[in-house]
Write a protein that holds these residues in place. Structure first.
Motif, mmCIF file in Angstrom:
data_model
loop_
_atom_site.group_PDB
_atom_site.id
_atom_site.type_symbol
_atom_site.label_atom_id
_atom_site.label_comp_id
_atom_site.label_asym_id
_atom_site.label_seq_id
_atom_site.Cartn_x
_atom_site.Cartn_y
_atom_site.Cartn_z
ATOM 1 N N MET A 15 -8.018 20.586 -4.316
ATOM 2 C CA MET A 15 -7.191 21.001 -5.738
ATOM 3 C C MET A 15 -5.955 21.375 -5.368
ATOM 4 N N LEU A 22 0.706 18.219 -9.608
ATOM 5 C CA LEU A 22 0.878 18.496 -11.237
ATOM 6 C C LEU A 22 1.910 19.194 -11.563
ATOM 7 N N GLU A 26 5.485 18.503 -13.640
ATOM 8 C CA GLU A 26 5.847 19.226 -14.915
ATOM 9 C C GLU A 26 7.268 19.593 -14.752
ATOM 10 N N GLU A 116 0.110 13.678 -18.443
ATOM 11 C CA GLU A 116 -1.284 13.897 -18.026
ATOM 12 C C GLU A 116 -2.110 12.670 -18.446
ATOM 13 N N LEU B 11 -3.227 20.702 -17.237
ATOM 14 C CA LEU B 11 -3.967 20.433 -16.223
ATOM 15 C C LEU B 11 -3.571 21.591 -14.996
ATOM 16 N N ALA B 12 -2.390 21.530 -14.674
ATOM 17 C CA ALA B 12 -1.861 22.362 -13.607
ATOM 18 C C ALA B 12 -2.298 23.819 -13.898
ATOM 19 N N ALA B 13 -1.972 24.329 -15.238
ATOM 20 C CA ALA B 13 -2.530 25.765 -15.562
ATOM 21 C C ALA B 13 -4.077 26.006 -15.235
ATOM 22 N N MET B 15 -5.797 23.670 -12.690
ATOM 23 C CA MET B 15 -5.729 23.544 -11.180
ATOM 24 C C MET B 15 -5.269 24.460 -10.416
#
Lengths: 154, 154
Positions: A15, A22, A26, A116, B11-13, B15
């Motif tokens: 993870m 990720l 961003e 994404e 996703l980042a928020a 993961m």
DNA sequence: TATTGTTATACTCTATAACTATA
DNA sequence: TATAGTTATAGAGTATAACAATA
């Protein structure tokens, strides 16, 4: 029992690097929109209704209350958020998005979502749906239910 | 089109906080085994065959080569790894696990796995399998394929 | 000239403490 | 006295630069 097949890296070991990547994906998108990561988190955290205190907002987005002050200043100067003193408690500041703030948030979010989707396209459709469902379930747990002492919750 | 249903956090928020919580859950377990996070990463990175240079090991576990030196010193002093000069290239040090290192790694990993299973038990069995499969797929991608400039790979 | 391992340094991010103004 | 917001400071973690040994 099925040692061979069960072998997988630790969850954190999978993870954390993916999460970092990720974030790295961003950042340039946010920069194009003139936003830092925390500024974006602020815009997302304000959602639709105003938030009553900066502390509450900070807590909601997982930041220290001292950490976001500079971002709030900047967002306010750029007319993306409003920060009006609460008449009922003049210590507090009512926080809300301006229409421009909402637009910028939506534009940044859409660009990120597009990126994404390209990544998620690598997964089979069924796995992808289950992955998002599971990730969402985990991320909605109280974090100390993941991190907390296992002896505490039995 | 299906805006309402498609709405999900970035996703980042999802993961990153979950990843952080997983790390927080690992730390006390590792401490019980006398290991720092990076020391554990080193033990995992050495796998079964020796690694030829410290730089290669550092790169493999996503650390800076300067970052792991202290941990290597400590692990060597405690007899958990061997660090023998390469006769063919006296600049390099051949790195390998000792039997005790292997035992400690396995014990720590088993304890962590046990903790993770308790968390994963919250997911329906099918989602859980798909989640692990998808997470593994993503984590095995070259990281700059997630983070890299989308214009670069078409 | 390039590379391995190492040390020392600088930088970034985050958390802590201390201050003010309100309550 | 306690809390919201703010500022200044200190700490942890990471990356960068510089060095000795070897190729």
């Amino acid at each position: 029992m099925a040692d061979e097949q069960e072998a997988r890296p630790d969850l954190a070991a999978m993870m954390v690097p993916v999460g970092r990547a990720l974030v790295a994906a961003e950042l340039p998108i946010l920069r194009e929109h003139g936003l830092s990561m925390w500024a974006y988190a602020v815009l997302l955290g304000l959602k639709e209704e105003p938030v009553r205190t900066q502390s509450a907002l900070a807590k909601a987005i997982g930041a220290d209350k001292t950490r976001i002050i500079g971002d709030l200043d900047d967002l306010q100067e750029r007319g993306l958020i409003r920060r009006t003193p609460d008449p009922a408690d003049r210590r507090a500041r009512l926080l809300s998005l301006t229409p421009e703030g909402r637009r910028l948030r939506d534009a940044a979010r859409a660009a990120i979502r597009l990126r994404e989707e390209r990544l998620l396209a690598r997964l089979p459709a069924a796995d992808r749906r289950a992955f998002l469902r599971a990730l969402r379930t985990l991320s909605e747990l109280p974090l100390d239910e993941i991190a907390g002492d296992p002896a505490a919750d039995g």
